[in-house]
Design an enzyme around this catalytic site. Structure first.
Site, short mmCIF file in Angstrom:
data_model
loop_
_atom_site.label_atom_id
_atom_site.label_comp_id
_atom_site.label_asym_id
_atom_site.label_seq_id
_atom_site.Cartn_x
_atom_site.Cartn_y
_atom_site.Cartn_z
N GLU A 1 33.11 48.15 51.88
CA GLU A 1 32.17 48.97 51.13
C GLU A 1 31.04 49.49 52.02
O GLU A 1 29.88 49.06 51.92
CB GLU A 1 31.66 48.19 49.92
CG GLU A 1 32.81 47.85 48.97
CD GLU A 1 32.38 47.07 47.76
OE1 GLU A 1 31.18 47.05 47.45
OE2 GLU A 1 33.25 46.45 47.12
N HIS B 1 39.11 41.60 32.25
CA HIS B 1 38.34 41.50 33.48
C HIS B 1 38.24 40.05 33.91
O HIS B 1 37.92 39.16 33.12
CB HIS B 1 36.93 42.07 33.32
CG HIS B 1 36.16 42.07 34.60
ND1 HIS B 1 35.15 41.18 34.88
CD2 HIS B 1 36.30 42.84 35.71
CE1 HIS B 1 34.69 41.41 36.11
NE2 HIS B 1 35.36 42.41 36.62
N HIS B 2 38.53 39.82 35.19
CA HIS B 2 38.41 38.50 35.81
C HIS B 2 37.56 38.61 37.06
O HIS B 2 38.01 39.17 38.07
CB HIS B 2 39.79 37.94 36.20
CG HIS B 2 40.64 37.52 35.05
ND1 HIS B 2 42.01 37.41 35.14
CD2 HIS B 2 40.31 37.16 33.80
CE1 HIS B 2 42.49 37.00 33.98
NE2 HIS B 2 41.49 36.86 33.14
N GLU B 3 36.33 38.14 37.02
CA GLU B 3 35.49 38.07 38.21
C GLU B 3 35.57 36.66 38.77
O GLU B 3 35.22 35.69 38.09
CB GLU B 3 34.04 38.43 37.90
CG GLU B 3 33.10 38.30 39.09
CD GLU B 3 33.60 39.08 40.31
OE1 GLU B 3 33.91 38.43 41.34
OE2 GLU B 3 33.69 40.31 40.22
N HIS C 1 39.32 44.62 42.48
CA HIS C 1 38.17 45.13 43.22
C HIS C 1 37.78 44.09 44.26
O HIS C 1 38.08 42.91 44.11
CB HIS C 1 37.02 45.45 42.29
CG HIS C 1 37.20 46.73 41.54
ND1 HIS C 1 36.21 47.68 41.42
CD2 HIS C 1 38.29 47.24 40.90
CE1 HIS C 1 36.66 48.69 40.72
NE2 HIS C 1 37.92 48.46 40.39
N GLU C 2 37.10 44.54 45.32
CA GLU C 2 36.89 43.70 46.50
C GLU C 2 38.24 43.11 46.95
O GLU C 2 38.37 41.91 47.15
CB GLU C 2 35.86 42.59 46.26
CG GLU C 2 34.48 43.06 45.87
CD GLU C 2 34.38 43.40 44.39
OE1 GLU C 2 33.70 44.39 44.05
OE2 GLU C 2 34.97 42.66 43.58
N GLU D 1 40.10 48.90 44.33
CA GLU D 1 38.87 49.50 44.86
C GLU D 1 39.02 49.60 46.37
O GLU D 1 39.62 50.51 46.88
CB GLU D 1 37.67 48.65 44.43
CG GLU D 1 36.33 49.28 44.79
CD GLU D 1 35.19 48.30 44.61
OE1 GLU D 1 34.13 48.71 44.11
OE2 GLU D 1 35.36 47.12 44.97
N GLU E 1 29.33 52.45 41.84
CA GLU E 1 28.24 51.54 41.51
C GLU E 1 27.10 51.59 42.52
O GLU E 1 25.94 51.30 42.20
CB GLU E 1 28.75 50.10 41.38
CG GLU E 1 29.22 49.43 42.66
CD GLU E 1 30.67 49.73 43.00
OE1 GLU E 1 31.22 49.04 43.86
OE2 GLU E 1 31.25 50.66 42.40
#
Length: 718
Positions: free
Chosen positions: A202, A408-410, A488-489, A507, A513
């Site tokens: 990023e 969603h899973h963070e 993502h990440e 991502e 963001e």
């Protein structure tokens, strides 16, 4: 479906698997590791040079073993664009394929021309047209062999190492170094982001001569004279991700992400590395029109993935970034502003259903988001909800109104905590009608936490071998629950969506963001850079479609919860935000802003409602790296075409060739920058107009500074 495979004659007794076969969408992966066990007697015949050319003859890959060291070159139209570059592998077991090597006179060649079909994608039918070369290199003492497999396409070259099972070679090997070089020359122009830095992929792209590079992620895009190139990798499985490190001026060497134990990769023979790829074109847009990365991956290994529906989705996500609400129920001293509530989610579900979106993403619904969630990886639950979010009620309501919850899973970087709960989490989402999960791996690069068999924490890079294996494990388990994944990440894309087509997007770059809180935000040249760099690897969930381009200039929702810096903003015109839906490909596209913002601009919102996300064909028409791009795509489910154009901080007037349109008349519904549009002074100046066109008509687009244009070409029935 068509396939033509012409095998050349092997000189000697090399056993070779078929070089190609018709790629059916549901076919199982094929392996190409040849059995090259050394003969029992020394009857070797060697040669000094072998080469293979692309079908059109413009690209030539030459392999040599001068002085026992394997090296290659690449020529394009007779000019050397990759000079003498070393090849080789080294292992911890005390030997390597790095010197004392000779090329055995056993080369196998094949001509391949076949087509295969994507279940979803930027084009439905993909042509795979290449010449294949299989070469055996043998080490003198101890006697061992490695196969170099090369594929030369009209749009580039790829090669990989294949190590067969053979006597004298341990079953398990520890790769300590890969010596692959790309000698592109120090004056070659490059576009790149740094590698092994805390923020993963990023970063804003830099444009420098190659000799300013230290260590960079791939894809890295290059221009040597008038020739454009991009170096990347394909089919990254059971190996570490490759960065490029400048060892000598103009020479970039493969640098594999290390494991926590210091090894780069642990492999079991037989094994093959990912493909090392060099895409090549006369112009920058040739790189965009290349299918080389996809063609190097194996066919669909999963079978039916029709549970995944391409489309657009809304979400409770942007609200938290622009501080309309909090991620958890408590953020510092702030309480009572939790965004992910049952009530708010139902309002978003109504919005999604009214506009025929495929679902609503909800972040912050599960236990673990309070306070410093960046460091909450140990405590996240993937099945326990906050008391103001009722997942059963939300799922039932989604079914009632005709859309779905998007999961969603963070993980906040704790991989073991996530894997320990994965099956229960997938069970919950499957029962809730979820068909897509966005996952997150927010943690500094090199700080992903694995707990080993002895209970000891080990920390890994985001593209190290353990994380490469983790992503594939999650993708396979999700398929068993009829769920697609959008990490993502992530680890970077290498075309594995062909083999695992429920791995629909990711991502892996600096997304929208950063415009909510980043200082600086993504600048005017960021999207034109992404298109010619990151997007060469595959789809990106950039999260497009912001209509409030200055969210931090609004009054806060509460005095004790101030906005971010006003320096954080979206440096685009409104027309450019619309154009992102065409120029940045993803089979699922977020509609990032709130229903309230879209209600204020229903005329502009119409384009977002209309634009599809699944394409019959895609054609990059014009562009320059980091400056501008014009891309056209045909809807897979109609005769309509869509066009997106974006520019950097320079205003441009572009002539667009409409010959991509079919025969007949089209209604061009044009959303373009107005005459005073400017990303700094007047970003909302938008003109919406309609006129009829044919494929032979001229079209000129005037783009403001950091502006754009988005067009729907609706086929008019005869």
């Amino acid at each position: 479906m068509r396939a033509t495979v012409l095998m050349g004659t092997a000189i000697g007794l090399l056993a070779c698997s078929p070089a190609s076969q018709t790629s059916q969408p549901n076919a199982a992966p094929q392996t190409e590791v040849a059995d090259t066990s050394p003969p029992s007697v020394d009857n070797r015949a060697t040669t000094e040079t072998v080469e293979v050319a692309s079908p059109d003859g413009r690209i030539v890959f030459t392999l040599r073993a001068d002085g026992g060291i394997p090296r290659y070159t690449i020529r394009f139209d007779g000019e050397e664009i990759v000079g003498q570059s070393r090849l080789g592998l080294r292992f911890a077991e005390g030997f390597g394929f790095d010197d004392d090597m000779s090329i055995l006179d056993l080369a196998v060649t094949a001509a391949v021309d076949e087509s295969w079909e994507q279940p979803w994608g930027e084009r439905r039918v993909v042509r795979d047209h290449h010449q294949m070369l299989e070469v055996v290199l043998e080490r003198g003492e101890p006697r061992m062999r490695v196969v170099m497999r090369v594929r030369a396409f009209n749009d580039g070259v790829a090669f990989r190492y294949e190590v067969p099972e053979q006597s004298g070679l341990p079953e398990t090997l520890s790769v300590m170094d890969e010596l692959t070089e790309f000698n592109v020359g120090r004056e070659t122009e490059s576009w790149w982001i740094p590698s092994r830095m805390y923020n993963r992929y990023e970063y804003l792209y830099r444009n420098t001569p190659v000799d300013d590079i230290q260590m960079v992620h791939t894809p890295v895009t290059l221009r040597k004279g008038s020739v454009h190139m991009a170096i990347h990798e394909a089919a990254l499985v059971n190996y570490s991700g490759m960065s490029l490190e400048q060892e000598r001026e103009g020479v970039l060497e493969a640098s594999l992400a290390p494991r926590s134990d210091g090894r780069k990769a642990v492999v079991t023979t037989p094994f093959k590395t990912p493909w090392r790829t060099v895409q090549i074109g006369d112009e920058a847009v040739d790189l965009l029109n290349s299918d080389l990365i996809l063609n190097l991956n194996e066919p669909n290994a999963l079978g039916d993935v029709s549970y995944f529906e391409p489309g657009k989705y809304a979400g409770i996500w942007w609200d938290q970034h622009i501080r309309n609400g909090t991620w958890g129920q408590k953020q510092g001293d702030v309480e009572g502003l939790h965004a992910a509530t049952t009530e708010r989610t139902k309002a978003y579900l109504d919005f999604a259903a009214e506009n025929d979106f495929v679902g609503v993403l909800v972040e912050g619904w599960n236990i673990g988001w309070d306070d410093d969630w960046f460091n909450n990886g140990d405590v996240f639950s993937f099945t326990e909800t906050y008391d103001d979010f009722d997942i059963a009620d939300v799922a039932a309501y989604a079914e009632q109104v005709g859309t779905r919850l998007i999961g969603h899973h963070e993980t906040s970087g704790n991989i073991t905590n996530y894997e320990n709960q994965l099956e229960d989490a997938l069970d919950l989402y499957e029962a809730s009608g979820v068909r897509v999960i966005k996952s997150g791996y927010v943690a500094d690069d090199g700080n992903l936490k694995f707990i080993d068999e002895n209970g000891v924490p080990r920390y890994e890079y985001h593209d190290s071998q353990p994380q490469v294996d983790h992503h594939l494990h999650v993708v396979k388990r999700a398929h068993e629950h009829q769920i697609a994944m959008n990490p993502h990440e992530p680890v970077k894309d290498t075309g594995l969506r062909r083999t695992y087509p429920n791995w629909v997007t990711r991502e892996g770059a600096r997304g929208q963001e950063f415009n909510a809180w980043g200082v600086p935000p993504n600048g005017p040249d960021h999207v034109p850079n992404l298109i010619f760099t990151r997007m060469l690897s595959g789809p990106m969930d950039y999260t497009a479609g912001a209509f409030d381009l200055r969210p931090n200039e609004k009054a806060p929702v509460r005095e004790d919860f101030p906005r971010n810096s006003p320096l954080s903003r979206i440096d685009h015109t409104l027309a450019k935000e619309l154009a992102l839906y065409v120029t940045l490909y993803s089979p699922i596209q977020m509609v990032v802003d709130s229903p309230e913002e879209y209600a204020r601009r229903p005329d502009a919102f119409q384009f977002i409602k209309d634009v599809p996300t699944d394409w019959e064909e895609s054609i990059a028409l014009d562009g320059a790296v980091g400056e501008f791009a014009v891309i056209a795509r045909q809807d897979r489910n109609s005769a309509d075409w869509y066009l997106g154009a974006v520019t950097d901080a320079e205003a441009r007037e572009l002539s667009v060739d409409l010959s991509f349109l079919g025969a007949g008349l089209y209604e061009a519904q044009i959303y373009r920058d107005g005459p005073d549009a400017d990303y700094e002074d007047n970003p909302y100046d938008l003109v919406i107009e309609t006129r009829n066109v044919t494929s032979g008509d001229p079209m000129t687009l005037s783009l403001g500074r950091s502006g754009g244009a988005a067009i729907r070409f609706r086929a008019i029935p005869e």
